[in-house]
Enzyme design. Sequence first.
Site, PDB file in Angstrom:
ATOM      1  N   GLU A   1      -9.822  -1.056   5.038  1.00 38.69           N
ATOM      2  CA  GLU A   1      -8.633  -1.529   5.920  1.00 38.69           C
ATOM      3  C   GLU A   1      -8.996  -1.456   7.380  1.00 38.69           C
ATOM      4  O   GLU A   1      -8.639  -2.383   8.255  1.00 38.69           O
ATOM      5  CB  GLU A   1      -7.426  -0.596   5.735  1.00 38.69           C
ATOM      6  CG  GLU A   1      -6.368  -0.613   6.542  1.00 38.69           C
ATOM      7  CD  GLU A   1      -5.021   0.217   6.309  1.00 38.69           C
ATOM      8  OE1 GLU A   1      -5.390   1.321   5.676  1.00 38.69           O
ATOM      9  OE2 GLU A   1      -4.228  -0.144   6.756  1.00 38.69           O
TER      10      GLU A   1
ATOM     11  N   SER B   1       1.073   6.483   2.469  1.00 37.92           N
ATOM     12  CA  SER B   1       2.031   7.534   3.531  1.00 37.92           C
ATOM     13  C   SER B   1       2.954   8.062   2.738  1.00 37.92           C
ATOM     14  O   SER B   1       4.106   7.416   1.953  1.00 37.92           O
ATOM     15  CB  SER B   1       2.445   6.798   4.692  1.00 37.92           C
ATOM     16  OG  SER B   1       1.216   6.178   5.240  1.00 37.92           O
TER      17      SER B   1
ATOM     18  N   GLN C   1       0.976  -1.207   0.000  1.00 38.63           N
ATOM     19  CA  GLN C   1      -0.009   0.036   0.147  1.00 38.63           C
ATOM     20  C   GLN C   1       0.881   1.282   0.124  1.00 38.63           C
ATOM     21  O   GLN C   1       1.459   1.718   0.920  1.00 38.63           O
ATOM     22  CB  GLN C   1      -0.928   0.121   1.082  1.00 38.63           C
ATOM     23  CG  GLN C   1      -1.641   1.272   1.389  1.00 38.63           C
ATOM     24  CD  GLN C   1      -2.379   1.170   2.722  1.00 38.63           C
ATOM     25  OE1 GLN C   1      -1.909   0.671   3.711  1.00 38.63           O
ATOM     26  NE2 GLN C   1      -3.535   1.729   2.937  1.00 38.63           N
ATOM     27  N   GLY C   2       1.009   2.020  -1.104  1.00 38.89           N
ATOM     28  CA  GLY C   2       1.688   3.082  -1.145  1.00 38.89           C
ATOM     29  C   GLY C   2       0.950   4.391  -1.023  1.00 38.89           C
ATOM     30  O   GLY C   2       0.693   5.325  -1.873  1.00 38.89           O
TER      31      GLY C   2
ATOM     32  N   SER D   1       4.297  -1.207   4.253  1.00 39.91           N
ATOM     33  CA  SER D   1       4.514  -2.673   4.754  1.00 39.91           C
ATOM     34  C   SER D   1       4.989  -3.408   3.496  1.00 39.91           C
ATOM     35  O   SER D   1       4.120  -3.716   2.540  1.00 39.91           O
ATOM     36  CB  SER D   1       3.360  -2.964   5.624  1.00 39.91           C
ATOM     37  OG  SER D   1       3.022  -2.194   6.364  1.00 39.91           O
TER      38      SER D   1
ATOM     39  N   GLU E   1      -5.862   9.160  17.181  1.00 32.59           N
ATOM     40  CA  GLU E   1      -6.335  10.632  17.250  1.00 32.59           C
ATOM     41  C   GLU E   1      -7.401  11.015  16.101  1.00 32.59           C
ATOM     42  O   GLU E   1      -8.412  11.468  15.822  1.00 32.59           O
ATOM     43  CB  GLU E   1      -5.350  11.705  17.364  1.00 32.59           C
ATOM     44  CG  GLU E   1      -4.717  11.747  18.655  1.00 32.59           C
ATOM     45  CD  GLU E   1      -3.600  10.686  18.579  1.00 32.59           C
ATOM     46  OE1 GLU E   1      -3.539   9.978  17.894  1.00 32.59           O
ATOM     47  OE2 GLU E   1      -2.607  10.558  19.491  1.00 32.59           O
TER      48      GLU E   1
HETATM   49  C1  LIG Z   1       3.358  -0.865  11.496  1.00 34.62           C
HETATM   50  C2  LIG Z   1       3.179   0.126  10.542  1.00 34.62           C
HETATM   51  C3  LIG Z   1       2.778  -0.133   9.257  1.00 34.62           C
HETATM   52  C4  LIG Z   1       2.159   0.516   8.283  1.00 34.62           C
HETATM   53  N1  LIG Z   1       2.262   0.371   7.144  1.00 34.62           N
HETATM   54  C5  LIG Z   1       1.762   1.192   6.081  1.00 34.62           C
HETATM   55  C6  LIG Z   1       1.587   0.933   4.659  1.00 34.62           C
HETATM   56  O1  LIG Z   1       1.748  -0.188   4.244  1.00 34.62           O
HETATM   57  N2  LIG Z   1       1.365   1.836   3.813  1.00 34.62           N
HETATM   58  C7  LIG Z   1       1.135   3.095   4.141  1.00 34.62           C
HETATM   59  O2  LIG Z   1       0.788   4.035   3.271  1.00 34.62           O
HETATM   60  N3  LIG Z   1       1.353   3.664   5.393  1.00 34.62           N
HETATM   61  C8  LIG Z   1       1.691   2.557   6.345  1.00 34.62           C
HETATM   62  N4  LIG Z   1       1.964   3.010   7.598  1.00 34.62           N
HETATM   63  C9  LIG Z   1       1.787   4.458   7.779  1.00 34.62           C
HETATM   64  C10 LIG Z   1       0.644   4.784   8.619  1.00 34.62           C
HETATM   65  O3  LIG Z   1      -0.621   5.137   7.807  1.00 34.62           O
HETATM   66  C11 LIG Z   1       0.938   6.347   9.342  1.00 34.62           C
HETATM   67  O4  LIG Z   1       1.887   6.030  10.344  1.00 34.62           O
HETATM   68  C12 LIG Z   1      -0.285   6.939  10.049  1.00 34.62           C
HETATM   69  O5  LIG Z   1      -1.194   7.118   8.976  1.00 34.62           O
HETATM   70  C13 LIG Z   1       0.030   7.949  10.862  1.00 34.62           C
HETATM   71  O6  LIG Z   1       0.898   9.052  10.025  1.00 34.62           O
HETATM   72  P1  LIG Z   1       2.335   9.567  10.449  1.00 34.62           P
HETATM   73  O7  LIG Z   1       3.099   8.483  10.631  1.00 34.62           O
HETATM   74  O8  LIG Z   1       2.835  10.451   9.604  1.00 34.62           O
HETATM   75  O9  LIG Z   1       2.020  10.401  11.695  1.00 34.62           O
HETATM   76  P2  LIG Z   1       1.456  12.020  11.805  1.00 34.62           P
HETATM   77  O10 LIG Z   1       0.477  12.112  10.668  1.00 34.62           O
HETATM   78  O11 LIG Z   1       2.748  12.795  11.593  1.00 34.62           O
HETATM   79  O12 LIG Z   1       0.955  11.970  13.374  1.00 34.62           O
HETATM   80  C14 LIG Z   1       1.870  11.956  14.286  1.00 34.62           C
HETATM   81  C15 LIG Z   1       0.862  12.225  15.554  1.00 34.62           C
HETATM   82  O13 LIG Z   1       0.008  13.462  15.622  1.00 34.62           O
HETATM   83  C16 LIG Z   1      -1.414  13.099  15.499  1.00 34.62           C
HETATM   84  N5  LIG Z   1      -2.078  13.878  14.477  1.00 34.62           N
HETATM   85  C17 LIG Z   1      -1.670  14.195  13.459  1.00 34.62           C
HETATM   86  N6  LIG Z   1      -2.918  15.036  12.947  1.00 34.62           N
HETATM   87  C18 LIG Z   1      -3.685  15.349  13.703  1.00 34.62           C
HETATM   88  C19 LIG Z   1      -5.090  15.835  13.778  1.00 34.62           C
HETATM   89  N7  LIG Z   1      -5.538  16.680  12.762  1.00 34.62           N
HETATM   90  N8  LIG Z   1      -5.697  15.854  14.975  1.00 34.62           N
HETATM   91  C20 LIG Z   1      -5.148  15.173  16.054  1.00 34.62           C
HETATM   92  N9  LIG Z   1      -3.866  14.360  16.253  1.00 34.62           N
HETATM   93  C21 LIG Z   1      -3.095  14.349  14.986  1.00 34.62           C
HETATM   94  C22 LIG Z   1      -1.469  11.654  15.114  1.00 34.62           C
HETATM   95  O14 LIG Z   1      -2.586  10.991  15.460  1.00 34.62           O
HETATM   96  C23 LIG Z   1      -0.165  11.147  15.539  1.00 34.62           C
HETATM   97  O15 LIG Z   1      -0.240  10.729  17.171  1.00 34.62           O
HETATM   98  C24 LIG Z   1       2.279   2.266   8.696  1.00 34.62           C
HETATM   99  C25 LIG Z   1       2.431   2.338   9.904  1.00 34.62           C
HETATM  100  C26 LIG Z   1       3.019   1.535  10.821  1.00 34.62           C
HETATM  101  C27 LIG Z   1       3.213   1.971  12.238  1.00 34.62           C
END
Ligand SMILES: Cc1cc2nc3c(=O)[nH]c(=O)nc-3n(C[C@H](O)[C@H](O)[C@H](O)COP(=O)(O)OP(=O)(O)OC[C@H]3O[C@@H](n4cnc5c(N)ncnc54)[C@H](O)[C@@H]3O)c2cc1C
Length: 394
Positions: A250, A136, A133-134, A168, A379
């Site tokens: 998902e 993020s 899944q591309g 992933s 969140e």
């Molecule tokens: C094990 C694992 C597997 C994953 N696999 C995939 C994958 O296969 N493909 C893919 O595309 N992605 C994948 N992800 C990514 C995942 O979807 C993102 O980590 C997730 O959407 C959060 O984005 P971020 O890490 O950029 O955090 P950020 O968006 O930077 O958020 C950081 C923190 O701030 C909070 N926050 C941000 N905006 C707000 C808001 N508006 N209101 C309140 N709180 C807020 C968040 O809730 C979080 O606690 C994976 C992540 C993990 C941990």
Amino acid sequence: MFDHADPDLAGFREEAVAWIKANFPSALTGKSPTPFITDGALADSDPDYQAWLKRVVSKGWGAPTWPEEYGGGGLTQAHSVIIHEELARVGAFHPNHTYGEMMLGPTLLEYGDEVQKRRFIPPIARAEVRWCQGFSEPGAGSDLASLQTKCVDGGDHWIVTGQKIWTSGANHSHWCFCLVRTDTTTKHGGISFLLIDMSSPGIEARPIYLISGSTHFCEVFFNDVKVPKENMVGGLNKGWPIAKRLLQFERDSLASGRAEAPSLAPLAKQYLGVNALGQIADPDVRHRVVRNAMRARAYAHTMRRAALEAKTNAGVSAAVSALKNLGSDIAQERADLAVEILGHNGLGWEGDHFAAAEIEATRAWLHSRAFSIYGGSLEIQNNITAKRVLGLPG
Ligand SMILES: Cc1cc2nc3c(=O)[nH]c(=O)nc-3n(C[C@H](O)[C@H](O)[C@H](O)COP(=O)(O)OP(=O)(O)OC[C@H]3O[C@@H](n4cnc5c(N)ncnc54)[C@H](O)[C@@H]3O)c2cc1C
């Protein structure tokens, strides 16, 4: 709630129990499916996993609820819930419950054209193709619509340039379903949904090594990657509604996957001993084991009700965001409890001093930290519930 008196469902449950008992390799009991799903090399080299996958696919359970014309099992949601419940009850798992089956398949069934459906869906049901899944990007996680990976018209193909992160299993996947920016003048309206062959020239998947030494996910770089025009789903700049739908699938899958887990009582009795009544000796742990089991049971019933509602209302509702959070919380509480019960045996990462099940529990606990992040963070799910379910101002 399902009608437990329904003779068809009761008969199906009996058949499912017997079939799982006869076919699930005992060596996989209690193992987490995650390493197999994200590490294709491990999946390919493990004979038990391979045997289990083949048996499930031959049984027609590779994608139980998809239409038979696209290689699915043609079963109802109620049947699928029963399969997953009975698997969980004996510490088994569905080996094809991967990114293709969980997310892309149901999305393509709704948004793909007929050529795309016939080309991409049956191989997912047969577990022949691994998808990643591309979505993020370094600057677009929770705020997914900020994504910048560029896709421009190259004549008879698209040209994709940019970077994804946290993808992933990307280094073991054959294909990637990807969100790309096709218009920079508008945020949500400038996103398209593309299916990209991971063997295309210009793609590099760099594994991200975790503190555990394992790699769950990758950074993926696209350097002028050519993608055939017919691999765009839903049309130019029409990707955002498709992405939102896929994310619902998902979360629904993640929520459902947390519905049943074997009781922690036998583990607690083994490590903490029993009292004169044969109960877990430590009353505080006993209380928390029972509380977690009751929460899990109540949650499983709620998931059944949600599945039944989905049958009549068609589709996945926004309530799935609340359920995703609740399921993550119960599963994290369970993982915390398991390592607490193990005591210092729950601190092992490797070595002869630790039993395989102890190491597995430690790893499961570390991995459980991610439950409230992936698939959309806690969140963000609360924001969705506030807006779409409770109707609060955004
Ligand atoms: C094990 C694992 C597997 C994953 N696999 C995939 C994958 O296969 N493909 C893919 O595309 N992605 C994948 N992800 C990514 C995942 O979807 C993102 O980590 C997730 O959407 C959060 O984005 P971020 O890490 O950029 O955090 P950020 O968006 O930077 O958020 C950081 C923190 O701030 C909070 N926050 C941000 N905006 C707000 C808001 N508006 N209101 C309140 N709180 C807020 C968040 O809730 C979080 O606690 C994976 C992540 C993990 C941990």
